[in-house]
Design an enzyme around this catalytic site. Structure first.
Site, PDB file in Angstrom:
ATOM      1  N   ASN A   1       3.731 -10.275  50.242  1.00 46.60           N
ATOM      2  CA  ASN A   1       2.331 -10.580  49.959  1.00 46.60           C
ATOM      3  C   ASN A   1       2.283 -11.625  48.844  1.00 46.60           C
ATOM      4  O   ASN A   1       2.755 -11.369  47.727  1.00 46.60           O
ATOM      5  CB  ASN A   1       1.628  -9.282  49.525  1.00 46.60           C
ATOM      6  CG  ASN A   1       0.167  -9.490  49.217  1.00 46.60           C
ATOM      7  OD1 ASN A   1      -0.195 -10.471  48.570  1.00 46.60           O
ATOM      8  ND2 ASN A   1      -0.672  -8.582  49.654  1.00 46.60           N
TER       9      ASN A   1
ATOM     10  N   HIS B   1      -0.688 -13.164  44.687  1.00 42.33           N
ATOM     11  CA  HIS B   1      -0.703 -13.431  43.248  1.00 42.33           C
ATOM     12  C   HIS B   1      -0.153 -14.807  42.872  1.00 42.33           C
ATOM     13  O   HIS B   1      -0.281 -15.235  41.729  1.00 42.33           O
ATOM     14  CB  HIS B   1      -0.036 -12.292  42.487  1.00 42.33           C
ATOM     15  CG  HIS B   1      -0.858 -11.041  42.622  1.00 42.33           C
ATOM     16  ND1 HIS B   1      -2.222 -11.029  42.390  1.00 42.33           N
ATOM     17  CD2 HIS B   1      -0.540  -9.791  43.029  1.00 42.33           C
ATOM     18  CE1 HIS B   1      -2.693  -9.824  42.618  1.00 42.33           C
ATOM     19  NE2 HIS B   1      -1.697  -9.053  43.018  1.00 42.33           N
TER      20      HIS B   1
ATOM     21  N   HIS C   1      -4.233 -11.236  51.511  1.00 41.25           N
ATOM     22  CA  HIS C   1      -5.491 -10.480  51.576  1.00 41.25           C
ATOM     23  C   HIS C   1      -6.625 -11.454  51.295  1.00 41.25           C
ATOM     24  O   HIS C   1      -6.704 -12.025  50.206  1.00 41.25           O
ATOM     25  CB  HIS C   1      -5.445  -9.367  50.514  1.00 41.25           C
ATOM     26  CG  HIS C   1      -6.603  -8.428  50.555  1.00 41.25           C
ATOM     27  ND1 HIS C   1      -6.641  -7.274  49.801  1.00 41.25           N
ATOM     28  CD2 HIS C   1      -7.768  -8.444  51.256  1.00 41.25           C
ATOM     29  CE1 HIS C   1      -7.771  -6.628  50.035  1.00 41.25           C
ATOM     30  NE2 HIS C   1      -8.482  -7.331  50.905  1.00 41.25           N
TER      31      HIS C   1
ATOM     32  N   ARG D   1     -10.020 -11.592  50.291  1.00 34.64           N
ATOM     33  CA  ARG D   1     -11.036 -10.677  49.754  1.00 34.64           C
ATOM     34  C   ARG D   1     -12.407 -11.318  49.829  1.00 34.64           C
ATOM     35  O   ARG D   1     -12.547 -12.549  49.782  1.00 34.64           O
ATOM     36  CB  ARG D   1     -10.711 -10.318  48.306  1.00 34.64           C
ATOM     37  CG  ARG D   1      -9.417  -9.538  48.144  1.00 34.64           C
ATOM     38  CD  ARG D   1      -9.261  -9.084  46.705  1.00 34.64           C
ATOM     39  NE  ARG D   1     -10.090  -7.925  46.434  1.00 34.64           N
ATOM     40  CZ  ARG D   1      -9.632  -6.675  46.417  1.00 34.64           C
ATOM     41  NH1 ARG D   1      -8.374  -6.417  46.612  1.00 34.64           N
ATOM     42  NH2 ARG D   1     -10.458  -5.680  46.173  1.00 34.64           N
TER      43      ARG D   1
ATOM     44  N   ARG E   1     -10.906 -13.909  45.234  1.00 31.60           N
ATOM     45  CA  ARG E   1     -10.340 -14.017  43.881  1.00 31.60           C
ATOM     46  C   ARG E   1      -8.943 -14.633  43.865  1.00 31.60           C
ATOM     47  O   ARG E   1      -8.493 -15.122  42.858  1.00 31.60           O
ATOM     48  CB  ARG E   1     -10.326 -12.652  43.186  1.00 31.60           C
ATOM     49  CG  ARG E   1      -9.368 -11.674  43.797  1.00 31.60           C
ATOM     50  CD  ARG E   1      -9.303 -10.405  42.993  1.00 31.60           C
ATOM     51  NE  ARG E   1     -10.478  -9.567  43.177  1.00 31.60           N
ATOM     52  CZ  ARG E   1     -10.489  -8.252  42.997  1.00 31.60           C
ATOM     53  NH1 ARG E   1      -9.397  -7.645  42.595  1.00 31.60           N
ATOM     54  NH2 ARG E   1     -11.571  -7.540  43.192  1.00 31.60           N
TER      55      ARG E   1
ATOM     56  N   THR F   1      -6.316  -2.850  46.084  1.00 30.86           N
ATOM     57  CA  THR F   1      -6.814  -1.887  47.074  1.00 30.86           C
ATOM     58  C   THR F   1      -6.492  -0.470  46.587  1.00 30.86           C
ATOM     59  O   THR F   1      -5.324  -0.123  46.408  1.00 30.86           O
ATOM     60  CB  THR F   1      -6.124  -2.139  48.428  1.00 30.86           C
ATOM     61  OG1 THR F   1      -6.105  -3.547  48.658  1.00 30.86           O
ATOM     62  CG2 THR F   1      -6.867  -1.449  49.550  1.00 30.86           C
TER      63      THR F   1
HETATM   64  N1  PXP Z   1      -0.474  -3.320  51.519  1.00 28.46           N
HETATM   65  C1  PXP Z   1      -1.807  -3.439  51.371  1.00 28.46           C
HETATM   66  C2  PXP Z   1      -2.686  -2.961  52.475  1.00 28.46           C
HETATM   67  C3  PXP Z   1      -2.376  -4.022  50.217  1.00 28.46           C
HETATM   68  O1  PXP Z   1      -3.702  -4.115  50.098  1.00 28.46           O
HETATM   69  C4  PXP Z   1      -1.504  -4.529  49.226  1.00 28.46           C
HETATM   70  C5  PXP Z   1      -2.073  -5.226  48.026  1.00 28.46           C
HETATM   71  O2  PXP Z   1      -2.743  -6.372  48.442  1.00 28.46           O
HETATM   72  C6  PXP Z   1      -0.123  -4.405  49.433  1.00 28.46           C
HETATM   73  C7  PXP Z   1       0.376  -3.779  50.567  1.00 28.46           C
HETATM   74  C8  PXP Z   1       0.879  -4.938  48.444  1.00 28.46           C
HETATM   75  O3  PXP Z   1       0.799  -4.201  47.261  1.00 28.46           O
HETATM   76  P1  PXP Z   1       1.623  -4.651  45.988  1.00 28.46           P
HETATM   77  O4  PXP Z   1       1.066  -5.965  45.548  1.00 28.46           O
HETATM   78  O5  PXP Z   1       1.369  -3.550  45.007  1.00 28.46           O
HETATM   79  O6  PXP Z   1       3.054  -4.749  46.405  1.00 28.46           O
END
Ligand code: PXP
Length: 249
Positions: free
Chosen positions: A7, A10, A43, A45, A49, A101
């Site tokens: 993901n 960030h 994601h 949103r 953001r 989330t």
């Molecule tokens: N899975 C889902 C459905 C999420 O919403 C997120 C955060 O966006 C993640 C996984 C990844 O989480 P993390 O950033 O804590 O690894």
């Protein structure tokens, strides 16, 4: 083999802190894939953001592996998903004021709307996954919606891991039970949220696990060691966990 989708939200968070164009989430996506990630998760949103609409379209163009779009079940997001055409949509609950989330989707409580959205997305050839707490009622509701995948929320397990290990292992048992029920219902089992370099091993050994979605920890480590190393280190943890499993069998 357990797949890793990184993901990259960030990376966009850091970019947006200055309102400029760098660091570029597209570069991050390419580096993650070169380092061996199976795919890229983002994601979109409601408040935009981090990832914005143009990022989503550009990620579709550059991502060679699986592109997984996390989104809320709203008419606006469904329209965008049909334009972006990710390989997979993971439906998540979304509150404007939350930092990330917070809980799983109440699939059982929103069955009609989620079933309609699932139908629209699947008709467009998009795989649909529901992000749920490890709760067997929610697993069965996911199947009733005609979604084919669940993503089990590992956030509670992760929160307890460094503080109260016993509670983390209780939550791990719930995750295992939910994974078994999901597999029994014919669903593909994914998991994610709050996973890091200390706590991922146990989750990587969940029965029938297909994919892990990990963001914050990888992007955080990348600040010190670079994204390539951060992704490879996480893949090494997952592969090692799998080898121990094979050894046990
Ligand atoms: N899975 C889902 C459905 C999420 O919403 C997120 C955060 O966006 C993640 C996984 C990844 O989480 P993390 O950033 O804590 O690894």
């Amino acid at each position: 083999m357990v797949n890793l989708c990184v993901n990259i939200d960030h990376v966009a968070t850091v970019r947006n802190a200055r309102g400029e164009t760098e660091p570029d989430p597209l570069h991050a996506a390419m580096l993650c894939e070169l380092a061996g990630a199976t795919g890229i998760t983002f994601h979109l949103r409601e408040d935009r953001r981090h990832i914005c609409d143009e990022d989503a379209l550009a990620l579709r163009r550059v991502t060679k592996g699986l592109l997984n779009m996390e989104m809320a079940d709203t008419p606006e997001m469904v329209k965008i998903a049909l334009r972006v055409r990710p390989d997979q949509v993971t439906l998540v609950p979304e509150k404007r004021e939350e930092l990330t989330t917070e809980g799983g989707l109440d699939v059982a409580g929103q069955l009609d709307s989620l079933a309609k959205t699932t139908k629209k997305l699947r008709r467009a050839g998009i795989t649909v996954s529901m992000f749920i707490n490890p709760d067997q009622e929610q697993v069965r509701a996911t199947r009733d919606c005609a979604a084919t995948h669940v993503e089990l929320h590992t956030g509670r397990y992760a929160q307890h891991f460094d503080r109260e290990r016993r509670k983390a292992f209780e939550e791990l048992e719930r995750l295992e039970a939910a994974a078994l029920v999901a597999h029994g219902e014919g669903l593909v089992v994914n998991a994610g949220h709050g996973l890091n370099y200390r706590n991922t091993t146990h989750v990587a050994r969940l029965p029938f696990l297909n994919e892990l979605n990990i963001g914050h920890a990888i992007v955080g480590r990348a600040i010190f060691h670079g994204l390539d190393v951060a992704v490879r280190d996480m893949i090494a943890i997952i592969r090692e966990a799998e080898q121990v499993l094979e050894h046990d069998e």
